[in-house]
Scaffold this active site. Sequence first.
Site, PDB file in Angstrom:
ATOM      1  N   SER A  82      -6.000   3.307   4.505  1.00  0.00           N
ATOM      2  CA  SER A  82      -5.488   2.537   3.345  1.00  0.00           C
ATOM      3  C   SER A  82      -6.369   1.614   2.759  1.00  0.00           C
ATOM      4  CB  SER A  82      -4.069   1.736   3.831  1.00  0.00           C
ATOM      5  OG  SER A  82      -3.734   1.361   2.834  1.00  0.00           O
TER       6      SER A  82
ATOM      7  N   LYS B 246      -0.144   3.730  -2.616  1.00  0.00           N
ATOM      8  CA  LYS B 246      -1.075   4.897  -2.530  1.00  0.00           C
ATOM      9  C   LYS B 246      -0.508   6.155  -2.470  1.00  0.00           C
ATOM     10  CE  LYS B 246      -4.646   1.893  -0.452  1.00  0.00           C
ATOM     11  NZ  LYS B 246      -4.165   0.583  -0.350  1.00  0.00           N
TER      12      LYS B 246
ATOM     13  N   SER C 217       0.738  -1.176  -0.209  1.00  0.00           N
ATOM     14  CA  SER C 217       0.031   0.098  -0.024  1.00  0.00           C
ATOM     15  C   SER C 217       0.978   1.274  -0.046  1.00  0.00           C
ATOM     16  CB  SER C 217      -0.831   0.029   1.101  1.00  0.00           C
ATOM     17  OG  SER C 217      -1.944  -0.959   0.894  1.00  0.00           O
TER      18      SER C 217
END
Length: 413
Positions: free
Chosen positions: A126, A69, A66
């Site tokens: 997230s 992101k 993640s």
Amino acid sequence: MKSMRIARMIALFVLLSISALFFLPIAVSAEELTPDIKAKSYILLDFDSGAVLGEFKADEERAPASMTKMMSAFVVLDKINEGKLKWEDVVTVSQRAANIEEAQLFLKAGEKVTVKELFTAMLVYSANDATVALAEHVGRTEEGFVELMNQKAQALGMVHTHYRCASGLDLHLYPDPPQVPGEHVMSARDSAILARELIRTYPEVLQTTAMTEATFFEGTDHAQKKPNWNKMLPGFNQFYEGVDGVKTGHTNSAGYCFTGTAEQRGYRLISVVMGTGSDHARFAETKKLLDYGFGSFQPKEWVAQNGKIRGKETLALPNGVERTVPVVANEKLVIPARIGEEENYTIQVTFKKGVQAPLNKGDVVGEAKLLYKNQPVKGVAPIQMVAAAPVEQASEFRLFFRKAGDTIKGWFN
């Protein structure tokens, strides 16, 4: 007897020599001072200059989970900045986005959510479903959004990065994975570059990444409060002074990762650890890096803007009205120095070959870079050295008499 006394003296001398070795100071190289970081790869950067303060396998391409992101956020912020997207714009959640699992807001197909709420959910909690819904809205499809992500990575010089999705999830976790070829990878160095450029371009992003929790769908029947996964923020059990970002990541293939940033006394660092063994470990290893950066280095201004560098104050101009031109730095050079090792740093100035008059004030005539133990400090671009005054080209008449005068002077020297 005499031979025995000699033998005893020799033995005593050898014993004392060996003992002395244990008490002699041991020279430790700068590289050996870097802490033992239990991660598959890592890097530590000075935020302002980009100087690399420590690294290990920083260019190794690994699954970033993640931490992906951060790039999704960058693309969204670019669209906001370009006026092509607004925070209050409403996104209609697709069935595909609603089906995304792992960290999620449990969005429903057809549900309407603002860009701002999805953006906050993406960076704080997230949330994968929020990320995909946002990506589909901005890029029309997730594939279209990923194309923008890869274009941005290329523009930032992230040479060890390629994205296949907006969330960082392993693609087998997608019910309907985006059709993007290649491997989904990012190196520790690229992750640090990304975090640094994101914060430099949009410093307001730290207001979101510093949130310890966020409430979503407030006032509805499925209102929910979600914590930040970053346990180094205030109120968490691994709090670290000054931490205000940036992004965690975890999948089975990536391990536990974290791109962090902290500021203390006006000195900001960027850290990345990839492939640590647990949620606790990624923050523990980050703490080691930050302790090292804040404890072993301090920012130092080596050259002031418009400042001169000793020994390189002027540049010869054989064909100028003036024989030399004063030279200054066009910007300040501020790079952290190892505490107690300032004498190991030098500034190297390289002038362009064949510089001649005429010159205007501000014309670039060379560059300067900082060396540590005669090696360039990694991650720092050289600064330009410029003419501090204009110099006109001398006429042939002037140059003829200058040469003649120099010749006559030479007769008496």
